[in-house]
Design an enzyme around this catalytic site. Structure first.
Site, PDB file in Angstrom:
ATOM      1  N   GLU A   1     -60.362 -14.083 -47.862  1.00  0.00           N
ATOM      2  CA  GLU A   1     -60.279 -13.148 -48.977  1.00  0.00           C
ATOM      3  C   GLU A   1     -60.255 -11.686 -48.531  1.00  0.00           C
ATOM      4  O   GLU A   1     -59.544 -10.866 -49.095  1.00  0.00           O
ATOM      5  CB  GLU A   1     -61.502 -13.385 -49.875  1.00  0.00           C
TER       6      GLU A   1
ATOM      7  N   GLU B   1     -57.870 -20.891 -37.113  1.00  0.00           N
ATOM      8  CA  GLU B   1     -57.507 -19.470 -37.173  1.00  0.00           C
ATOM      9  C   GLU B   1     -56.009 -19.276 -36.946  1.00  0.00           C
ATOM     10  O   GLU B   1     -55.385 -18.435 -37.593  1.00  0.00           O
ATOM     11  CB  GLU B   1     -58.298 -18.660 -36.130  1.00  0.00           C
TER      12      GLU B   1
ATOM     13  N   GLU C   1     -59.289 -10.545 -45.510  1.00  0.00           N
ATOM     14  CA  GLU C   1     -58.519 -10.474 -44.267  1.00  0.00           C
ATOM     15  C   GLU C   1     -57.084 -10.076 -44.601  1.00  0.00           C
ATOM     16  O   GLU C   1     -56.437 -10.731 -45.417  1.00  0.00           O
ATOM     17  CB  GLU C   1     -58.550 -11.867 -43.611  1.00  0.00           C
TER      18      GLU C   1
ATOM     19  N   ARG D   1     -83.820  -2.673 -23.558  1.00  0.00           N
ATOM     20  CA  ARG D   1     -82.437  -3.146 -23.649  1.00  0.00           C
ATOM     21  C   ARG D   1     -82.071  -3.319 -25.116  1.00  0.00           C
ATOM     22  O   ARG D   1     -82.818  -3.955 -25.867  1.00  0.00           O
ATOM     23  CB  ARG D   1     -82.259  -4.483 -22.919  1.00  0.00           C
ATOM     24  N   GLU D   2     -80.930  -2.753 -25.490  1.00  0.00           N
ATOM     25  CA  GLU D   2     -80.396  -2.915 -26.850  1.00  0.00           C
ATOM     26  C   GLU D   2     -79.351  -4.021 -26.791  1.00  0.00           C
ATOM     27  O   GLU D   2     -78.359  -3.894 -26.054  1.00  0.00           O
ATOM     28  CB  GLU D   2     -79.774  -1.597 -27.314  1.00  0.00           C
TER      29      GLU D   2
ATOM     30  N   ILE E   1     -83.925  -5.718 -35.076  1.00  0.00           N
ATOM     31  CA  ILE E   1     -83.715  -4.505 -35.859  1.00  0.00           C
ATOM     32  C   ILE E   1     -82.850  -4.793 -37.079  1.00  0.00           C
ATOM     33  O   ILE E   1     -83.012  -4.197 -38.133  1.00  0.00           O
ATOM     34  CB  ILE E   1     -82.989  -3.430 -34.999  1.00  0.00           C
ATOM     35  N   PHE E   2     -81.887  -5.715 -36.909  1.00  0.00           N
ATOM     36  CA  PHE E   2     -80.895  -5.941 -37.964  1.00  0.00           C
ATOM     37  C   PHE E   2     -80.321  -7.343 -37.817  1.00  0.00           C
ATOM     38  O   PHE E   2     -80.076  -7.820 -36.719  1.00  0.00           O
ATOM     39  CB  PHE E   2     -79.762  -4.911 -37.818  1.00  0.00           C
TER      40      PHE E   2
ATOM     41  N   PRO F   1     -70.573  -7.275 -21.553  1.00  0.00           N
ATOM     42  CA  PRO F   1     -71.840  -7.852 -21.073  1.00  0.00           C
ATOM     43  C   PRO F   1     -72.979  -6.852 -20.986  1.00  0.00           C
ATOM     44  O   PRO F   1     -74.139  -7.251 -20.945  1.00  0.00           O
ATOM     45  CB  PRO F   1     -71.472  -8.399 -19.687  1.00  0.00           C
ATOM     46  N   GLY F   2     -72.671  -5.559 -20.995  1.00  0.00           N
ATOM     47  CA  GLY F   2     -73.724  -4.552 -20.934  1.00  0.00           C
ATOM     48  C   GLY F   2     -74.591  -4.481 -22.174  1.00  0.00           C
ATOM     49  O   GLY F   2     -75.743  -4.047 -22.100  1.00  0.00           O
TER      50      GLY F   2
END
Lengths: 186, 186
Positions: A139, A93, A141, A38-39, A15-16, A115-116
Protein backbone atom coordinates in the site's frame (compact mmCIF):
# COMPACT_ATOMS: atom_id res chain seq x y z
CA UNK A 1 47.66 -15.37 15.59
CA UNK A 2 44.61 -13.46 16.69
CA UNK A 3 44.58 -10.62 19.16
CA UNK A 4 41.63 -10.51 21.52
CA UNK A 5 39.30 -8.00 19.87
CA UNK A 6 36.01 -8.82 21.60
CA UNK A 7 33.82 -6.29 23.36
CA UNK A 8 31.63 -7.60 26.17
CA UNK A 9 28.24 -6.07 26.82
CA UNK A 10 27.90 -4.67 30.34
CA UNK A 11 24.53 -2.95 29.98
CA UNK A 12 21.86 -2.55 27.28
CA UNK A 13 19.24 0.15 26.95
CA UNK A 14 16.53 0.02 24.31
CA UNK A 15 15.91 3.54 23.03
CA UNK A 16 13.38 2.88 20.27
CA UNK A 17 11.41 0.02 18.77
CA UNK A 18 9.75 0.94 15.48
CA UNK A 19 8.17 -0.81 12.52
CA UNK A 20 11.52 -1.27 10.79
CA UNK A 21 14.40 -0.61 13.17
CA UNK A 22 15.23 -0.91 16.84
CA UNK A 23 17.87 1.25 18.47
CA UNK A 24 19.86 0.10 21.49
CA UNK A 25 22.73 1.74 23.35
CA UNK A 26 25.15 -0.67 24.97
CA UNK A 27 27.92 -0.10 27.50
CA UNK A 28 30.73 -2.42 26.46
CA UNK A 29 33.98 -3.55 28.04
CA UNK A 30 36.85 -3.10 25.57
CA UNK A 31 39.77 -5.55 25.23
CA UNK A 32 41.91 -3.19 27.34
CA UNK A 33 39.36 -3.11 30.18
CA UNK A 34 38.05 0.39 29.41
CA UNK A 35 34.35 1.02 28.89
CA UNK A 36 32.75 2.55 25.82
CA UNK A 37 29.26 3.02 24.38
CA UNK A 38 27.94 1.43 21.21
CA UNK A 39 24.87 2.65 19.33
CA UNK A 40 23.32 -0.32 17.57
CA UNK A 41 20.50 -0.52 15.03
CA UNK A 42 18.69 -3.84 14.78
CA UNK A 43 17.01 -4.53 11.45
CA UNK A 44 15.13 -7.67 10.30
CA UNK A 45 17.40 -8.17 7.25
CA UNK A 46 16.56 -8.01 3.59
CA UNK A 47 16.78 -9.79 0.27
CA UNK A 48 17.83 -8.52 -3.16
CA UNK A 49 17.49 -10.14 -6.56
CA UNK A 50 19.66 -9.96 -9.69
CA UNK A 51 17.61 -10.61 -12.84
CA UNK A 52 19.15 -10.47 -16.32
CA UNK A 53 16.59 -10.82 -19.13
CA UNK A 54 17.16 -12.67 -22.39
CA UNK A 55 17.86 -9.28 -24.01
CA UNK A 56 20.77 -8.99 -21.53
CA UNK A 57 19.12 -6.27 -19.52
CA UNK A 58 19.23 -5.88 -15.75
CA UNK A 59 15.92 -5.32 -13.97
CA UNK A 60 15.90 -2.29 -11.67
CA UNK A 61 13.22 -0.48 -9.70
CA UNK A 62 13.24 3.26 -9.25
CA UNK A 63 12.12 4.27 -5.80
CA UNK A 64 12.06 7.40 -3.66
CA UNK A 65 14.17 6.94 -0.56
CA UNK A 66 13.21 9.33 2.22
CA UNK A 67 16.54 8.83 4.04
CA UNK A 68 18.29 10.24 0.94
CA UNK A 69 15.45 12.51 -0.22
CA UNK A 70 15.92 11.31 -3.78
CA UNK A 71 14.87 8.63 -6.27
CA UNK A 72 17.46 5.94 -6.95
CA UNK A 73 17.41 2.81 -9.11
CA UNK A 74 18.00 -0.42 -7.22
CA UNK A 75 17.79 -4.13 -7.90
CA UNK A 76 14.47 -5.51 -6.62
CA UNK A 77 14.68 -5.92 -2.86
CA UNK A 78 12.67 -6.00 0.31
CA UNK A 79 12.70 -6.50 4.04
CA UNK A 80 12.25 -9.90 5.62
CA UNK A 81 9.03 -10.42 7.53
CA UNK A 82 9.52 -11.88 10.99
CA UNK A 83 10.59 -15.54 10.62
CA UNK A 84 10.33 -15.44 6.82
CA UNK A 85 12.63 -17.64 4.74
CA UNK A 86 14.93 -15.37 2.66
CA UNK A 87 14.34 -17.30 -0.57
CA UNK A 88 10.53 -17.12 -0.16
CA UNK A 89 10.88 -13.41 0.56
CA UNK A 90 13.02 -12.93 -2.57
CA UNK A 91 10.42 -14.71 -4.75
CA UNK A 92 7.62 -12.64 -3.24
CA UNK A 93 9.40 -9.29 -3.53
CA UNK A 94 10.51 -9.92 -7.11
CA UNK A 95 6.99 -10.70 -8.28
CA UNK A 96 5.36 -7.91 -6.24
CA UNK A 97 7.75 -5.20 -7.47
CA UNK A 98 8.36 -6.31 -11.06
CA UNK A 99 5.69 -8.83 -12.06
CA UNK A 100 8.40 -11.41 -12.78
CA UNK A 101 8.19 -15.01 -11.59
CA UNK A 102 11.51 -16.88 -11.69
CA UNK A 103 11.81 -20.67 -11.59
CA UNK A 104 15.54 -20.98 -10.98
CA UNK A 105 17.16 -19.37 -7.95
CA UNK A 106 20.80 -19.28 -6.86
CA UNK A 107 21.99 -17.75 -3.60
CA UNK A 108 25.06 -15.62 -4.35
CA UNK A 109 26.16 -13.93 -1.13
CA UNK A 110 24.94 -12.38 2.06
CA UNK A 111 26.51 -9.20 3.35
CA UNK A 112 26.15 -6.78 6.21
CA UNK A 113 25.51 -3.28 4.93
CA UNK A 114 26.81 -1.16 7.85
CA UNK A 115 28.67 -3.35 10.36
CA UNK A 116 29.81 -0.31 12.33
CA UNK A 117 26.34 0.41 13.66
CA UNK A 118 23.69 -1.95 12.21
CA UNK A 119 23.05 -5.67 11.95
CA UNK A 120 21.16 -5.42 8.65
CA UNK A 121 22.13 -8.31 6.38
CA UNK A 122 21.19 -8.54 2.69
CA UNK A 123 20.84 -11.96 1.04
CA UNK A 124 21.44 -11.68 -2.71
CA UNK A 125 19.97 -14.12 -5.22
CA UNK A 126 20.35 -14.63 -8.94
CA UNK A 127 16.97 -15.44 -10.50
CA UNK A 128 16.63 -17.16 -13.87
CA UNK A 129 14.05 -19.01 -15.99
CA UNK A 130 11.63 -16.10 -16.02
CA UNK A 131 7.87 -15.90 -16.57
CA UNK A 132 5.25 -13.20 -16.31
CA UNK A 133 3.51 -12.85 -12.94
CA UNK A 134 1.55 -10.04 -11.33
CA UNK A 135 2.83 -6.73 -9.95
CA UNK A 136 1.32 -6.25 -6.52
CA UNK A 137 2.84 -3.41 -4.53
CA UNK A 138 2.41 -2.81 -0.84
CA UNK A 139 0.00 0.00 0.00
CA UNK A 140 2.81 2.46 0.80
CA UNK A 141 5.21 1.30 -1.90
CA UNK A 142 5.65 3.29 -5.11
CA UNK A 143 8.20 1.93 -7.54
CA UNK A 144 8.83 2.06 -11.28
CA UNK A 145 10.41 -0.92 -13.04
CA UNK A 146 13.09 -0.25 -15.64
CA UNK A 147 15.39 -2.50 -17.70
CA UNK A 148 18.93 -1.40 -18.54
CA UNK A 149 21.80 -2.63 -20.67
CA UNK A 150 25.24 -3.00 -19.11
CA UNK A 151 26.31 0.30 -20.68
CA UNK A 152 23.18 2.03 -19.35
CA UNK A 153 23.85 0.61 -15.88
CA UNK A 154 27.40 1.96 -16.00
CA UNK A 155 26.05 5.38 -17.01
CA UNK A 156 23.51 5.27 -14.14
CA UNK A 157 26.39 4.59 -11.72
CA UNK A 158 28.29 7.58 -13.12
CA UNK A 159 25.15 9.72 -12.72
CA UNK A 160 24.59 8.42 -9.16
CA UNK A 161 21.12 7.10 -10.02
CA UNK A 162 22.45 3.67 -9.17
CA UNK A 163 23.89 4.69 -5.84
CA UNK A 164 23.57 1.93 -3.27
CA UNK A 165 25.82 -0.92 -2.21
CA UNK A 166 23.68 -3.88 -3.30
CA UNK A 167 23.06 -2.51 -6.80
CA UNK A 168 26.72 -1.62 -7.32
CA UNK A 169 27.51 -5.17 -6.20
CA UNK A 170 24.96 -6.48 -8.74
CA UNK A 171 26.48 -4.51 -11.62
CA UNK A 172 29.98 -5.70 -10.69
CA UNK A 173 28.65 -9.26 -10.50
CA UNK A 174 27.21 -8.82 -14.00
CA UNK A 175 30.52 -7.41 -15.27
CA UNK A 176 32.32 -10.43 -13.80
CA UNK A 177 29.94 -13.12 -15.02
CA UNK A 178 30.68 -12.81 -18.78
CA UNK A 179 28.24 -15.27 -20.21
CA UNK A 180 28.79 -17.71 -17.34
CA UNK A 181 25.07 -17.56 -16.62
CA UNK A 182 22.42 -18.76 -19.02
CA UNK A 183 20.07 -15.99 -19.96
CA UNK A 184 16.51 -15.95 -18.70
CA UNK A 185 13.42 -15.38 -20.78
CA UNK A 186 10.58 -13.19 -19.62
CA UNK B 1 8.60 8.83 -18.47
CA UNK B 2 8.79 9.03 -14.73
CA UNK B 3 5.97 8.43 -12.32
CA UNK B 4 5.78 10.76 -9.34
CA UNK B 5 7.44 8.77 -6.58
CA UNK B 6 8.25 11.54 -4.09
CA UNK B 7 7.26 11.49 -0.43
CA UNK B 8 6.79 14.85 1.25
CA UNK B 9 7.67 15.30 4.90
CA UNK B 10 4.70 16.47 6.99
CA UNK B 11 6.27 16.17 10.45
CA UNK B 12 9.64 15.23 11.94
CA UNK B 13 10.42 13.97 15.41
CA UNK B 14 13.96 13.45 16.63
CA UNK B 15 14.05 10.35 18.82
CA UNK B 16 17.77 10.07 19.56
CA UNK B 17 20.99 11.95 18.92
CA UNK B 18 24.08 9.94 19.79
CA UNK B 19 27.81 10.03 19.12
CA UNK B 20 27.41 8.16 15.82
CA UNK B 21 23.78 8.08 14.72
CA UNK B 22 20.64 10.18 14.94
CA UNK B 23 17.20 8.64 14.68
CA UNK B 24 14.22 10.58 13.36
CA UNK B 25 10.65 9.49 12.69
CA UNK B 26 8.91 11.35 9.90
CA UNK B 27 5.28 11.46 8.87
CA UNK B 28 5.29 11.56 5.08
CA UNK B 29 2.70 12.19 2.40
CA UNK B 30 2.81 9.42 -0.21
CA UNK B 31 2.29 9.99 -3.95
CA UNK B 32 -1.31 8.77 -3.58
CA UNK B 33 -2.07 11.25 -0.79
CA UNK B 34 -1.97 8.72 2.05
CA UNK B 35 0.27 9.23 5.05
CA UNK B 36 2.94 6.87 6.28
CA UNK B 37 5.80 6.89 8.79
CA UNK B 38 9.49 6.63 7.96
CA UNK B 39 12.18 5.71 10.48
CA UNK B 40 15.41 7.37 9.38
CA UNK B 41 18.95 6.99 10.67
CA UNK B 42 21.30 9.90 10.01
CA UNK B 43 24.99 9.02 9.92
CA UNK B 44 27.99 11.28 9.16
CA UNK B 45 29.21 9.08 6.29
CA UNK B 46 32.38 7.08 5.97
CA UNK B 47 35.38 6.35 3.81
CA UNK B 48 36.96 3.04 2.80
CA UNK B 49 40.28 2.32 1.12
CA UNK B 50 41.38 -0.39 -1.30
CA UNK B 51 45.12 -1.08 -1.03
CA UNK B 52 46.86 -3.77 -3.08
CA UNK B 53 50.52 -4.30 -2.17
CA UNK B 54 53.32 -5.05 -4.63
CA UNK B 55 52.98 -8.73 -3.61
CA UNK B 56 49.38 -8.48 -4.93
CA UNK B 57 47.82 -8.71 -1.51
CA UNK B 58 44.78 -6.81 -0.29
CA UNK B 59 45.08 -5.01 3.06
CA UNK B 60 42.30 -5.87 5.52
CA UNK B 61 41.69 -5.10 9.16
CA UNK B 62 40.03 -7.56 11.48
CA UNK B 63 37.70 -5.86 13.90
CA UNK B 64 35.02 -6.87 16.40
CA UNK B 65 31.66 -5.43 15.42
CA UNK B 66 29.26 -5.21 18.35
CA UNK B 67 26.21 -4.92 16.06
CA UNK B 68 27.09 -8.40 14.67
CA UNK B 69 28.76 -9.75 17.84
CA UNK B 70 31.61 -11.13 15.75
CA UNK B 71 35.00 -10.30 14.26
CA UNK B 72 35.01 -9.63 10.52
CA UNK B 73 37.77 -8.59 8.10
CA UNK B 74 37.12 -5.32 6.28
CA UNK B 75 39.04 -2.96 4.06
CA UNK B 76 40.39 -0.04 6.13
CA UNK B 77 37.57 2.41 6.81
CA UNK B 78 36.33 5.03 9.16
CA UNK B 79 33.66 7.59 9.91
CA UNK B 80 33.90 11.15 8.70
CA UNK B 81 34.43 13.77 11.37
CA UNK B 82 32.06 16.72 11.14
CA UNK B 83 33.01 18.79 8.07
CA UNK B 84 35.99 16.56 7.24
CA UNK B 85 37.04 16.14 3.61
CA UNK B 86 36.55 12.48 2.62
CA UNK B 87 39.99 12.18 1.01
CA UNK B 88 41.73 13.59 4.10
CA UNK B 89 39.70 11.20 6.23
CA UNK B 90 40.72 8.27 4.00
CA UNK B 91 44.43 9.18 4.30
CA UNK B 92 44.12 9.53 8.08
CA UNK B 93 42.19 6.30 8.63
CA UNK B 94 44.50 4.26 6.38
CA UNK B 95 47.62 5.35 8.26
CA UNK B 96 46.01 5.09 11.71
CA UNK B 97 44.67 1.57 11.15
CA UNK B 98 47.43 0.03 9.03
CA UNK B 99 50.55 2.21 9.26
CA UNK B 100 50.46 2.73 5.50
CA UNK B 101 50.94 6.12 3.86
CA UNK B 102 49.83 6.29 0.23
CA UNK B 103 50.89 9.00 -2.21
CA UNK B 104 48.47 8.29 -5.05
CA UNK B 105 44.73 8.37 -4.47
CA UNK B 106 41.85 7.67 -6.85
CA UNK B 107 38.19 8.07 -5.93
CA UNK B 108 36.31 5.02 -7.21
CA UNK B 109 32.68 5.30 -6.10
CA UNK B 110 30.41 6.45 -3.37
CA UNK B 111 27.46 4.36 -2.32
CA UNK B 112 24.66 4.41 0.21
CA UNK B 113 24.76 1.31 2.39
CA UNK B 114 21.11 1.05 3.47
CA UNK B 115 18.95 3.47 1.51
CA UNK B 116 15.75 2.02 2.99
CA UNK B 117 16.43 3.48 6.42
CA UNK B 118 19.81 5.26 6.61
CA UNK B 119 21.66 8.05 4.83
CA UNK B 120 25.12 6.58 5.46
CA UNK B 121 27.30 7.01 2.38
CA UNK B 122 30.69 5.33 1.91
CA UNK B 123 33.31 6.98 -0.30
CA UNK B 124 35.71 4.35 -1.67
CA UNK B 125 39.27 5.17 -2.72
CA UNK B 126 42.05 3.21 -4.37
CA UNK B 127 45.39 4.05 -2.72
CA UNK B 128 48.74 3.43 -4.44
CA UNK B 129 52.41 4.41 -4.16
CA UNK B 130 52.77 3.13 -0.63
CA UNK B 131 55.21 3.95 2.17
CA UNK B 132 55.49 3.05 5.80
CA UNK B 133 53.82 5.38 8.28
CA UNK B 134 52.70 4.95 11.89
CA UNK B 135 49.82 2.92 13.25
CA UNK B 136 47.87 5.12 15.68
CA UNK B 137 44.55 3.68 16.77
CA UNK B 138 41.80 5.59 18.52
CA UNK B 139 41.53 4.85 22.21
CA UNK B 140 38.51 2.57 21.78
CA UNK B 141 39.63 0.99 18.50
CA UNK B 142 41.10 -2.51 18.41
CA UNK B 143 42.01 -3.84 15.01
CA UNK B 144 44.43 -6.35 13.51
CA UNK B 145 45.92 -5.78 10.08
CA UNK B 146 46.17 -8.73 7.70
CA UNK B 147 47.23 -9.09 4.05
CA UNK B 148 45.51 -11.61 1.79
CA UNK B 149 45.95 -12.97 -1.72
CA UNK B 150 42.99 -12.98 -4.09
CA UNK B 151 42.43 -16.69 -3.38
CA UNK B 152 42.57 -16.08 0.37
CA UNK B 153 40.07 -13.22 0.00
CA UNK B 154 37.71 -15.51 -1.91
CA UNK B 155 38.04 -18.13 0.85
CA UNK B 156 37.32 -15.48 3.51
CA UNK B 157 34.13 -14.56 1.62
CA UNK B 158 33.09 -18.21 1.55
CA UNK B 159 33.80 -18.47 5.29
CA UNK B 160 31.86 -15.22 5.98
CA UNK B 161 34.90 -13.55 7.57
CA UNK B 162 34.71 -11.01 4.77
CA UNK B 163 31.03 -10.29 5.24
CA UNK B 164 30.25 -6.65 4.59
CA UNK B 165 29.17 -4.71 1.51
CA UNK B 166 32.22 -2.46 1.07
CA UNK B 167 34.74 -5.31 1.35
CA UNK B 168 32.78 -7.53 -1.05
CA UNK B 169 32.72 -4.55 -3.41
CA UNK B 170 36.51 -4.22 -2.99
CA UNK B 171 37.17 -7.88 -3.79
CA UNK B 172 34.94 -7.68 -6.87
CA UNK B 173 36.75 -4.50 -7.91
CA UNK B 174 40.05 -6.39 -7.56
CA UNK B 175 38.68 -9.32 -9.60
CA UNK B 176 37.61 -6.88 -12.31
CA UNK B 177 40.77 -4.81 -12.46
CA UNK B 178 43.09 -7.51 -13.90
CA UNK B 179 46.40 -5.71 -13.93
CA UNK B 180 44.77 -2.43 -14.96
CA UNK B 181 46.24 -0.82 -11.86
CA UNK B 182 49.97 -0.47 -11.26
CA UNK B 183 50.99 -2.23 -8.11
CA UNK B 184 51.98 -0.29 -5.03
CA UNK B 185 55.07 -0.83 -2.93
CA UNK B 186 55.00 -0.75 0.83
Amino acid sequence: MSKNLEEKTVKKEQIFKGKVVELEVQDVLLPNGNESKREIIYHPGAVAVIVITKEEKLILVKQFRKALDKVIAEIPAGKLEKGEDPLECAKRELEEETGIVAHSWTKLHSFYTSPGFANEIVHVYLAKDLNKGTINLDEDEFVEKIEVTKEEAEKLIEDEVIHDAKTLYAVQYWQLMKGKVEKGNV
